[in-house]
Write an enzyme that holds these catalytic residues in place. Structure first.
Site, short mmCIF file in Angstrom:
data_model
loop_
_atom_site.label_atom_id
_atom_site.label_comp_id
_atom_site.label_asym_id
_atom_site.label_seq_id
_atom_site.Cartn_x
_atom_site.Cartn_y
_atom_site.Cartn_z
N HIS A 1 0.84 -1.20 0.00
CA HIS A 1 0.00 0.00 0.00
C HIS A 1 0.88 1.25 0.00
O HIS A 1 2.09 1.17 0.23
CB HIS A 1 -0.95 0.00 1.22
CG HIS A 1 -0.26 0.04 2.54
ND1 HIS A 1 -0.12 -1.05 3.36
CD2 HIS A 1 0.35 1.08 3.19
CE1 HIS A 1 0.53 -0.70 4.46
NE2 HIS A 1 0.84 0.58 4.38
P1 TYD Z 1 -2.04 -4.26 7.58
O1 TYD Z 1 -2.29 -2.88 7.07
O2 TYD Z 1 -2.61 -5.40 6.79
O3 TYD Z 1 -0.49 -4.50 7.78
P2 TYD Z 1 0.71 -4.43 6.69
O4 TYD Z 1 0.54 -3.17 5.94
O5 TYD Z 1 1.95 -4.47 7.52
O6 TYD Z 1 0.63 -5.62 5.81
O7 TYD Z 1 -2.57 -4.33 9.09
C1 TYD Z 1 -2.85 -5.54 9.75
C2 TYD Z 1 -4.05 -5.34 10.65
O8 TYD Z 1 -3.72 -4.45 11.73
C3 TYD Z 1 -5.24 -4.75 9.93
O9 TYD Z 1 -6.39 -5.40 10.42
C4 TYD Z 1 -5.26 -3.31 10.38
C5 TYD Z 1 -4.64 -3.36 11.76
N1 TYD Z 1 -3.91 -2.14 12.13
C6 TYD Z 1 -4.37 -1.37 13.18
O10 TYD Z 1 -5.42 -1.66 13.79
N2 TYD Z 1 -3.67 -0.29 13.56
C7 TYD Z 1 -2.51 0.07 12.94
O11 TYD Z 1 -1.89 1.08 13.33
C8 TYD Z 1 -2.04 -0.71 11.83
C9 TYD Z 1 -0.78 -0.35 11.10
C10 TYD Z 1 -2.77 -1.82 11.46
#
Ligand code: TYD
Length: 132
Positions: free
Chosen positions: A49
């Site tokens: 992303h």
């Molecule tokens: P995700 O965006 O999929 O992680 P990455 O970009 O590292 O692959 O996030 C994983 C999960 O955690 C998703 O359900 C959203 C949650 N999350 C939060 O609740 N707070 C946060 O600050 C972040 C970064 C993720």
């Protein structure tokens, strides 16, 4: 593409080492959120992303991982393996993380609370927006 790596001062003595992170000093934005990734898998890539407005600083406090960065024009891959080095992730930078070492702990400081509407999760949409 200009990659900004922030060198963090290490305060080391015979007891061990310490790095301090201070907003608007060695962290170039107000810190509103800290999160960290651990128990990651070496063969699983994540991220995929970009953010519309969020600024972040990524620090591998233990172990190592690689970042794939893409600003819509250029792509760069780099290894983060130094707990005294922060990688700045400005807005509109597509990023993926991979090759996590087994012990990797990746800490991220951000200038905003978690906000799903700030995410661009489609690569094609990102490339279109990056052209503007
Ligand atoms: P995700 O965006 O999929 O992680 P990455 O970009 O590292 O692959 O996030 C994983 C999960 O955690 C998703 O359900 C959203 C949650 N999350 C939060 O609740 N707070 C946060 O600050 C972040 C970064 C993720």
């Amino acid at each position: 593409m200009e990659i900004k790596l922030v060198q963090l001062q290490k305060h080391g003595d015979e007891r061990g080492r310490l790095v301090a992170l201070e907003d608007q000093r060695n962290v170039p934005f107000p810190i509103r959120r800290v999160y960290y990734l651990f128990e990651t898998k070496s063969d699983i890539r994540r991220g995929f992303h970009a953010h519309r407005e969020l600024k972040q600083l990524a620090i591998v406090v233990r172990g190592s991982c690689r970042f794939h960065l893409d600003d819509g024009k250029e792509k760069i891959d780099l290894l983060l393996d130094n707990p005294a080095q922060g990688l700045l992730l400005p807005p509109m930078l597509w990023h993926e993380m991979y090759d996590f070492s087994e012990d990797c702990v990746l800490m991220v400081l951000a200038d905003g609370h978690y906000d799903e509407s700030d995410y661009i999760r489609g690569y094609d949409e990102f490339v279109e927006l990056a052209k503007q």
